[in-house]
Enzyme design. Structure first.
Site, short mmCIF file in Angstrom:
data_model
loop_
_atom_site.label_atom_id
_atom_site.label_comp_id
_atom_site.label_asym_id
_atom_site.label_seq_id
_atom_site.Cartn_x
_atom_site.Cartn_y
_atom_site.Cartn_z
CG ASP A 28 -2.00 -1.15 1.15
OD1 ASP A 28 -1.78 -1.76 0.21
OD2 ASP A 28 -2.85 -1.12 1.91
CG ASP A 69 -6.57 -0.11 0.72
OD1 ASP A 69 -6.70 -1.62 0.98
OD2 ASP A 69 -7.16 0.65 1.61
CG HIS A 88 -11.07 0.73 -0.66
ND1 HIS A 88 -11.14 -0.61 -0.14
CD2 HIS A 88 -10.08 1.36 0.37
CE1 HIS A 88 -10.41 -0.71 0.90
NE2 HIS A 88 -9.70 0.45 1.31
CB SER A 103 -13.56 1.03 5.25
OG SER A 103 -13.00 1.50 4.26
CG HIS A 152 -8.52 4.86 2.12
ND1 HIS A 152 -9.55 4.83 3.09
CD2 HIS A 152 -8.08 3.67 2.01
CE1 HIS A 152 -9.67 3.61 3.53
NE2 HIS A 152 -8.57 2.81 2.80
CE LYS A 171 -3.92 -4.15 0.69
NZ LYS A 171 -4.79 -3.44 1.49
CD GLU A 225 -11.06 -2.60 5.69
OE1 GLU A 225 -10.71 -2.61 4.62
OE2 GLU A 225 -11.60 -1.39 6.28
CB ALA A 269 -0.56 1.63 8.13
CB CYS A 280 -2.36 -3.05 5.08
SG CYS A 280 -4.08 -2.65 4.83
C1 VGL Z 1 -4.98 0.35 5.47
C2 VGL Z 1 -6.62 1.38 6.62
C3 VGL Z 1 -7.45 1.40 5.54
C4 VGL Z 1 -3.52 0.10 5.46
C5 VGL Z 1 -6.05 0.30 4.62
O1 VGL Z 1 -2.97 0.15 4.21
O2 VGL Z 1 -2.95 -0.09 6.54
N1 VGL Z 1 -5.47 1.18 6.68
N2 VGL Z 1 -7.21 0.71 4.61
ZN ZN Z 2 -8.44 0.76 2.93
#
Ligand code: VGL
Ligand code: ZN
Length: 209
Positions: free
Chosen positions: A10, A51, A53, A59, A86, A111, A118, A150, A154
């Site tokens: 990510d 990500d 989405h 979320s 996001h 993903k 989620e 993060a 993730c």
């Molecule tokens: C993430 C919050 C929402 C991540 C992804 O990449 O850690 N955190 N979506």
């Molecule tokens: Zn996300």
């Protein structure tokens, strides 16, 4: 000999400072470290998870009237974190950060593509097969170094799924950054360490490990 892959989680505009909608503190300083790991050419394969989405992803706090980002929501007895919108697929925020080196042969793993699920892990969920597992198997990879964003979401979920799928897993800590504070980071590290994940620094990689 181990066949090892690098899994970059990510490193997308929306997770990066200063402008990302869900910017992770310290995100920018990990990118040169990741680029160096890639340049070292030590890996049989590099995976770039992202990500992806849909705009109506559950979320996003904006999809729940009256709810604010970073609040929680309970669905069927399970608590979920709500986020600013996001990484909507097709938007600039979902692109890899321009400073991240991306090669044609890197394998991209999307993903979080399902509206009602989620999916922090690059391995997907029961309902979302990201195909990374079959790809890793087809390349006979047995060992993964995981980096990116993060650490407490993730990266954590991806490392957990990796170890539970039988891979030997290292997290290169200075090539990650976290959303939460140091207590949250320590608890994520403790959980993963108990499962068998190794934590190390990029400077320790060439010390004969
Ligand atoms: C993430 C919050 C929402 C991540 C992804 O990449 O850690 N955190 N979506
Ligand atoms: Zn996300």
């Amino acid at each position: 000999m181990k066949r090892s892959a690098l899994l970059v989680v990510d490193v997308q505009n929306d997770f990066c400072e200063p402008e990302g909608s869900l910017a992770v503190p310290g995100s920018l300083k990990i990118i040169p470290i990741i680029n160096q790991l890639k340049a070292d050419n030590h890996y049989a394969c590099v995976y770039l998870a992202c990500d992806a989405h849909p705009p109506d992803h559950f979320s996003f706090a904006s999809n729940h009237p009256g709810k604010a980002p970073f609040e929680k929501i309970e669905i069927d007895g399970t608590a979920f974190d709500l986020w600013p919108a996001h990484c909507v697929k097709g938007t600039q925020g979902a692109q890899f950060h321009p400073l991240l080196n991306v090669n044609e042969r890197d394998v991209i793993i999307e993903k979080g593509t399902l509206r009602h699920r989620e999916c922090y892990s690059a391995f997907g969920s029961q309902e979302e097969d990201t195909n990374i597992l079959s790809d890793l198997k087809s390349r006979q990879i047995d060992s993964l170094d995981i980096v990116g964003l993060a650490l407490d979401y993730c990266v954590k979920e991806t490392a957990r799924d990796a170890i539970q799928n039988g891979f030997s897993v290292r997290v290169i800590e200075d090539a990650t950054a976290a959303v939460g504070n140091s207590l949250i980071v320590q608890s994520a590290k403790d959980t993963l360490t108990r499962l068998g994940v190794q934590f190390l620094l990029s400077s320790q990689l060439n010390e004969g490990s």
